[in-house]
Design an enzyme around this catalytic site. Sequence first.
Site, short mmCIF file in Angstrom:
data_model
loop_
_atom_site.label_atom_id
_atom_site.label_comp_id
_atom_site.label_asym_id
_atom_site.label_seq_id
_atom_site.Cartn_x
_atom_site.Cartn_y
_atom_site.Cartn_z
N HIS A 110 -12.54 -5.12 -2.31
CA HIS A 110 -11.95 -6.45 -2.42
C HIS A 110 -10.53 -6.52 -1.90
CE1 HIS A 110 -10.16 -5.08 -6.35
NE2 HIS A 110 -9.21 -5.91 -5.97
N ASP A 140 -17.45 -1.49 -4.80
CA ASP A 140 -16.11 -2.01 -4.56
C ASP A 140 -15.17 -0.93 -4.02
OD1 ASP A 140 -14.22 -4.06 -4.40
OD2 ASP A 140 -13.34 -3.48 -6.31
N SER A 217 -4.80 -2.68 -7.30
CA SER A 217 -6.18 -2.39 -6.90
C SER A 217 -6.25 -1.39 -5.78
CB SER A 217 -6.88 -3.66 -6.43
OG SER A 217 -7.19 -4.48 -7.51
#
Length: 369
Positions: A110, A140, A217
């Site tokens: 992402h 992911d 992230s």
Amino acid sequence: MFRTGIPSSPAAAGLALLLLATGCTATGPTDNSTSAPAQVQGEADGGSSASPSSGGSGSSGSSGSGSQDDMSIPDIVDAVQPSVVTIFTEEGLGSGVIYTEDGLVLTNEHVIHGNQDVEVAFADGQRVSGTVEASDAVSDLALVRADRTDLPAATFQSGLPRIGELAVVIGSPLGFENTATSGIISGLHREIPGSASSSQSLVDLIQTDAAISPGNSGGAVVNGRGEIIGISEAYIPPTQGAVALGFAIPAPTATEVAEELREDGTAEHAFMGLAPGAITPQIAEQLNLRDTTGVVVLSVSRGGPADEAGIRPGDIITKIGDDELSTPEDLLAALRQRDPGENVSVEARRGSDTRTVDVALTDRPAAQG
């Protein structure tokens, strides 16, 4: 839930709506937008212990909650920080971990979603161009090729950490590069409630109380020996009553997927061929269910493994192998532990009848994400 990049889209269902994304698309120190509402993701991490691995997956660590070899937190940060990067896209920024000396960087899917060309910033201040080499939305995870070599590749622990073990997070929360936070490993094998309706990735995660924020992230969670034990994935914000609830993809999962992506650009995932759903009061009433334990089958892929085994929409799945199921996330987590080609026993209810069928799992079709 939301991506942990620096979020930008709406939420999913249930508790997923309450999660904030922490990694993928930060646009600056004050930007708090999210890039993908249905997944919460992580932070940025740094490199290796005293001697960085040259192969990324060369995990030398063993699971454990510390030893006489553990370093102080400042020493951990000094050792690992050179292996942590910030990844800039048109939408914002996230974090990443240097996976190989020749320029491969591991991050969240992402973080780079929708981009082919990115910019990679290193701890020494140098910025270079980067290209997305491969990505996998189910886990992911993604690999970015940075235009730089002779890099300090991180060392990944081969097993899971222990609850209570030191956890240091390094990344770029809200655009503040090379930020370190610390805590402990709070839990293992966690699923984010309500996430299955919008994401396959928020299952079988490590939980930590080390602070994770948007922009983290794709970074890493590090143990006391300077080994990567997880890739930051998500957090639940204090506005939802949470206190230090962060989540990371375990290092064994991250390295397994990374090696598959390096090999041919794709990752294999066990596929059952059905859409699981929570048994809500409305569904229980509609199906006239007295027993609300298990997971309802919302739909079945024609010709898929579940279809071939005779599973039909409206069936209630209660077990896969020895794993008892209470939520759709439980089902996804059970599949995460299995491989394509594996046969599993599935216990299902239909009306008042309970039966066990064998399901031959396959690899997830490309169209299925």
